[in-house]
Motif scaffolding. Structure first.
Motif, mmCIF file in Angstrom:
data_model
loop_
_atom_site.group_PDB
_atom_site.id
_atom_site.type_symbol
_atom_site.label_atom_id
_atom_site.label_comp_id
_atom_site.label_asym_id
_atom_site.label_seq_id
_atom_site.Cartn_x
_atom_site.Cartn_y
_atom_site.Cartn_z
ATOM 1 N N ARG A 104 4.075 -16.146 3.130
ATOM 2 C CA ARG A 104 3.715 -15.929 1.729
ATOM 3 C C ARG A 104 2.805 -14.711 1.573
ATOM 4 N NH1 ARG A 104 1.197 -21.022 -1.248
ATOM 5 N NH2 ARG A 104 -0.301 -20.457 0.324
ATOM 6 N N HIS A 105 1.831 -14.590 2.485
ATOM 7 C CA HIS A 105 0.893 -13.467 2.467
ATOM 8 C C HIS A 105 1.626 -12.145 2.696
ATOM 9 C CE1 HIS A 105 -2.848 -11.306 2.955
ATOM 10 N NE2 HIS A 105 -2.453 -10.866 4.139
ATOM 11 N N ARG A 106 2.506 -12.117 3.689
ATOM 12 C CA ARG A 106 3.253 -10.889 3.993
ATOM 13 C C ARG A 106 4.220 -10.523 2.869
ATOM 14 N NH1 ARG A 106 4.257 -13.406 9.353
ATOM 15 N NH2 ARG A 106 2.357 -12.965 10.518
ATOM 16 N N LYS A 107 4.799 -11.538 2.259
ATOM 17 C CA LYS A 107 5.738 -11.301 1.165
ATOM 18 C C LYS A 107 5.015 -10.654 -0.024
ATOM 19 C CE LYS A 107 9.269 -13.678 -1.543
ATOM 20 N NZ LYS A 107 9.848 -14.971 -1.887
ATOM 21 N N LYS A 108 3.796 -11.105 -0.284
ATOM 22 C CA LYS A 108 2.995 -10.549 -1.370
ATOM 23 C C LYS A 108 2.697 -9.070 -1.117
ATOM 24 C CE LYS A 108 -0.704 -12.801 -3.479
ATOM 25 N NZ LYS A 108 -2.056 -13.359 -3.422
ATOM 26 N N ILE A 109 2.345 -8.750 0.130
ATOM 27 C CA ILE A 109 2.075 -7.354 0.491
ATOM 28 C C ILE A 109 3.345 -6.519 0.395
ATOM 29 C CG2 ILE A 109 1.393 -5.820 2.383
ATOM 30 C CD1 ILE A 109 -0.538 -8.051 3.266
ATOM 31 N N ARG A 110 4.467 -7.068 0.848
ATOM 32 C CA ARG A 110 5.736 -6.330 0.802
ATOM 33 C C ARG A 110 6.184 -6.055 -0.628
ATOM 34 N NH1 ARG A 110 7.818 -9.074 5.513
ATOM 35 N NH2 ARG A 110 7.559 -7.639 7.252
ATOM 36 N N LEU A 111 5.932 -6.985 -1.532
ATOM 37 C CA LEU A 111 6.273 -6.754 -2.933
ATOM 38 C C LEU A 111 5.454 -5.599 -3.505
ATOM 39 C CD1 LEU A 111 6.651 -10.367 -4.330
ATOM 40 C CD2 LEU A 111 8.410 -8.599 -4.262
ATOM 41 N N PHE A 112 4.199 -5.516 -3.120
ATOM 42 C CA PHE A 112 3.338 -4.413 -3.564
ATOM 43 C C PHE A 112 3.856 -3.091 -3.022
ATOM 44 C CE2 PHE A 112 -0.215 -1.510 -3.179
ATOM 45 C CZ PHE A 112 -0.855 -1.648 -4.388
ATOM 46 N N ALA A 113 4.315 -3.120 -1.747
ATOM 47 C CA ALA A 113 4.722 -1.893 -1.067
ATOM 48 C C ALA A 113 6.219 -1.633 -1.166
ATOM 49 C CB ALA A 113 4.298 -1.972 0.398
ATOM 50 N N SER A 114 6.900 -2.308 -2.062
ATOM 51 C CA SER A 114 8.366 -2.178 -2.116
ATOM 52 C C SER A 114 8.826 -0.782 -2.509
ATOM 53 C CB SER A 114 8.946 -3.205 -3.084
ATOM 54 O OG SER A 114 8.467 -2.955 -4.381
ATOM 55 N N THR A 115 7.998 -0.038 -3.226
ATOM 56 C CA THR A 115 8.398 1.311 -3.639
ATOM 57 C C THR A 115 8.024 2.373 -2.616
ATOM 58 O OG1 THR A 115 6.328 1.571 -4.837
ATOM 59 C CG2 THR A 115 8.218 0.758 -6.081
ATOM 60 N N PHE A 116 7.305 2.001 -1.575
ATOM 61 C CA PHE A 116 6.934 2.963 -0.544
ATOM 62 C C PHE A 116 8.165 3.344 0.276
ATOM 63 C CE2 PHE A 116 2.401 1.012 -0.346
ATOM 64 C CZ PHE A 116 2.141 1.516 -1.593
ATOM 65 N N ARG A 148 2.298 -4.141 9.434
ATOM 66 C CA ARG A 148 1.039 -3.447 9.696
ATOM 67 C C ARG A 148 0.935 -2.169 8.869
ATOM 68 N NH1 ARG A 148 -0.524 -2.545 15.814
ATOM 69 N NH2 ARG A 148 -0.600 -4.806 15.668
ATOM 70 N N THR A 149 2.007 -1.401 8.817
ATOM 71 C CA THR A 149 1.954 -0.155 8.043
ATOM 72 C C THR A 149 1.896 -0.424 6.543
ATOM 73 O OG1 THR A 149 4.347 0.009 8.215
ATOM 74 C CG2 THR A 149 3.057 1.328 9.741
ATOM 75 N N THR A 150 2.530 -1.495 6.091
ATOM 76 C CA THR A 150 2.434 -1.809 4.659
ATOM 77 C C THR A 150 1.003 -2.161 4.269
ATOM 78 O OG1 THR A 150 3.108 -4.085 5.074
ATOM 79 C CG2 THR A 150 4.792 -2.574 4.278
ATOM 80 N N THR A 151 0.299 -2.900 5.131
ATOM 81 C CA THR A 151 -1.094 -3.241 4.800
ATOM 82 C C THR A 151 -1.958 -1.987 4.775
ATOM 83 O OG1 THR A 151 -1.508 -3.761 7.119
ATOM 84 C CG2 THR A 151 -1.043 -5.605 5.660
ATOM 85 N N GLN A 152 -1.720 -1.070 5.724
ATOM 86 C CA GLN A 152 -2.488 0.170 5.755
ATOM 87 C C GLN A 152 -2.221 1.017 4.513
ATOM 88 O OE1 GLN A 152 -1.236 1.891 9.443
ATOM 89 N NE2 GLN A 152 -2.615 0.608 10.677
#
Length: 127
Positions: free
Chosen positions: A12-24, A33-37
């Protein structure tokens, strides 16, 4: 202590980060790791640029007002205009002045000429 399996929570935590970084682009949107950075970096940039945006717009307004005040009809500097506005207690902020200067130059000239005329009248009274 019992063993905790974090499958659902971590996913759930990783999915939330991936949704934020989906346009990267590239790995920045796929690898955890790179999405969190990249997310941290994006949030830092957005925080910094919110205050920078205010600064940039103020600079733009000042430039526009200065350009119009240095034209033929007014022919004095931005700093003198602002000083005289404060002296006459005409409280117009720079945003409004810039909009007036762009959209309706004649009205801007009327304001500046009124300031100049009041300045001359007060000088005659003092003498």
């Amino acid at each position: 202590m019992t063993r905790v399996k974090r499958g659902y929570t971590a996913r759930r935590h990783r999915k939330k980060i991936r949704l934020f970084a989906s346009t990267f682009i590239g790995a920045h949107s796929r690898l955890t790791r790179t999405t969190t950075q990249q997310r941290m970096r994006a949030l830092v940039s957005s925080h910094r640029d919110r205050s920078r945006k205010k600064r940039d717009f103020r600079r733009l307004w000042i430039t526009r007002i200065n350009a119009v005040t240095r034209e033929d009809r007014v022919s004095y500097s931005y700093s003198k205009l602002i000083k005289n506005l404060y002296k006459r207690q005409l409280l117009l902020n720079r945003k409004i002045l810039a909009q007036i200067a762009l959209s309706n130059k004649n009205f801007f000239y009327m304001i500046s000429n009124k300031i100049i005329n009041q300045k001359e009248n007060t000088n005659k009274i003092k003498e």
